[in-house]
Design a protein around this motif. Structure first.
Motif, PDB file in Angstrom:
ATOM      1  N   GLY A 226     -19.217 -23.518  35.988  1.00  0.00           N
ATOM      2  CA  GLY A 226     -19.388 -22.193  35.404  1.00  0.00           C
ATOM      3  C   GLY A 226     -20.746 -21.983  34.770  1.00  0.00           C
ATOM      4  O   GLY A 226     -21.722 -22.654  35.123  1.00  0.00           O
ATOM      5  N   PRO A 227     -20.843 -21.078  33.784  1.00  0.00           N
ATOM      6  CA  PRO A 227     -22.144 -20.685  33.219  1.00  0.00           C
ATOM      7  C   PRO A 227     -22.859 -21.782  32.446  1.00  0.00           C
ATOM      8  O   PRO A 227     -24.059 -21.683  32.216  1.00  0.00           O
ATOM      9  CB  PRO A 227     -21.791 -19.506  32.307  1.00  0.00           C
ATOM     10  CG  PRO A 227     -20.336 -19.669  32.007  1.00  0.00           C
ATOM     11  CD  PRO A 227     -19.741 -20.277  33.219  1.00  0.00           C
TER      12      PRO A 227
ATOM     13  N   ASN B  87     -19.798 -14.887  31.161  1.00  0.00           N
ATOM     14  CA  ASN B  87     -20.071 -14.871  32.602  1.00  0.00           C
ATOM     15  C   ASN B  87     -20.201 -13.443  33.123  1.00  0.00           C
ATOM     16  O   ASN B  87     -19.746 -13.105  34.214  1.00  0.00           O
ATOM     17  CB  ASN B  87     -18.973 -15.617  33.363  1.00  0.00           C
ATOM     18  CG  ASN B  87     -19.511 -16.372  34.562  1.00  0.00           C
ATOM     19  OD1 ASN B  87     -20.723 -16.534  34.719  1.00  0.00           O
ATOM     20  ND2 ASN B  87     -18.627 -16.837  35.415  1.00  0.00           N
TER      21      ASN B  87
END
Length: 402
Positions: free
Chosen positions: A39-40, A204
């Motif tokens: 993810g981020p 996100n």
């Protein structure tokens, strides 16, 4: 009778032959690196944090060959319930002695409760909420690299004293963002500044246009990004597209790494103010370790997250060796007994609340013309010592502080 004597002799010989093997058996320690692998926050932690933990384990075992340190890893997907479930399985079934890294404050706080009362430790090198060593402090937990109070305080103090009196925050709508706004507001107000407003944005997120326009219309001198990872990169790029820098704004990113700056580009990020406890080009020791890390991590420059994993895992292993046990309260207690001379963070003191204190640097993104290479991104414009940068131990609400 003679046969019985021979059998006894053989049995004693077998026991004697086995004895050294038992005496020389390696003491095992298992550490789980729990982070965002997809993810981020994956660029700032992710695979690089696993590599850093393995480097710490290898350096430790080279000095202590009687130990066997195993590193395992998992993706918490930025979900507190997923992270807590992994930590619980690791501790109960897989006999993991310590959980390390844990970027994402909500996950860190959840894992903190999982380890509380167990024999496992939380080495929260990348979880940023200052509540971990405040009202939720635990004898099983240390917080190593930074926290929201230190990041907000370091940048806030510097900019308020350099003309940045009016602030506006763009913050992720999670524990991290809310903690940074809370902690930043306190230091800005104390320094004679004013927070004109703030807006919470989803993690996100892709489109920040409306939030950037709100910040622009506030009339703030400083627009602060209380975000991390890919969210910060998107904010830096989109703020540039709207020309806010040309309008005289100063931008501050409270939790940003070299990866974020490199991904944004120097042309876009020039002048951005950030704070870090580690930068690859600070000194000879940071440069030497970063070169070794880069060799193993596809030429990547290490972030402060990666350096924090290496240093905190190594400090934990040294404390476990000195304590003679893997039980978390004893190991964490050993870490608090004396200052730690760390190669990457310098002198480190782990306080009664579990907070590791060390220098925090104020860094400014370079003019592209001043950069000599891909990772030559930042110039050091100031530093706060540990006692200056981190929240006073008696102000966090930690029940372990007398």
């Amino acid at each position: 009778m003679k046969f019985l004597s021979q059998m006894i002799a053989v049995s004693l010989l077998a026991i004697g032959a086995c004895a050294p093997a038992f005496a020389d058996a390696a003491r095992a320690i298992k550490i789980g690196v729990l982070n965002d692998a997809s993810g981020p926050y994956s660029d700032n932690a992710g695979e690089g944090s696993v590599t850093a933990a393995k480097m710490a384990a290898e350096d430790f075992m080279q000095l202590h060959p009687d130990f066997k340190v195993e590193i395992v890893s998992a993706d918490h997907q930025n979900k507190a319930d997923v992270g807590a479930a992994i930590a619980r399985r690791w501790i109960d079934q897989d006999k993991v002695d310590a959980v390390a890294d844990v970027p994402n404050s909500a996950v860190g706080l959840a894992v903190n409760e999982v380890v509380r009362g167990s024999k496992a430790a939380l080495i929260a090198s990348s979880a940023a909420s200052s509540d971990l060593t405040g009202k939720y402090c635990s004898p099983n937990t240390i917080q190593w690299t930074f926290d929201t109070w230190a990041a907000s305080h370091t940048i806030g103090s510097y900019l308020v004293h350099h003309g940045g009196k009016k602030w506006y925050f763009i913050a992720t709508d999670n524990a991290l963002g809310k903690s940074m706004v809370r902690d930043g507001t306190s230091v800005i107000n104390a320094g004679g500044g004013t927070v004109l407003g703030s807006v919470n944005v989803p993690i996100n997120n892709a489109d920040y246009a409306s939030f950037i326009l709100q910040a622009d219309s506030s009339g703030a001198d400083v627009i602060a990004f209380a975000t991390a990872g890919g969210d910060t990169v998107n904010l830096i790029k989109q703020s540039s597209e709207f020309g806010l820098k040309q309008n005289g704004r100063t931008f501050a990113a409270l939790l940003t790494t070299t990866n974020d700056v490199e991904a944004s580009g120097l042309i876009v990020g020039q002048g951005l103010i950030i704070t870090q406890p580690f930068y690859w080009n600070l000194n000879d020791a940071s440069r030497a370790w970063s070169a070794k890390f880069g060799e193993r991590q596809h030429g990547q420059s290490p972030t402060a997250f990666h350096a924090g994993v290496y240093s905190s895992v190594l400090a934990y292993l040294n404390a476990a060796q000195a304590a003679g046990t893997n039980d978390a309260p004893a190991v964490i207690g050993k870490m608090k007994e004396a200052p730690i001379d760390d190669a990457l963070f310098g002198p480190v003191v782990v306080r009664a609340d579990g907070r590791a204190i060390h220098n925090m640097y104020i860094l400014k993104v370079k003019d592209p013309k001043a950069s000599t290479g891909k990772w030559d991104l930042l110039e050091n414009v100031g530093v706060l010592s540990g006692p200056e940068a981190f929240r006073p131990v008696d102000q966090g609400g930690c029940a372990m502080v007398e």
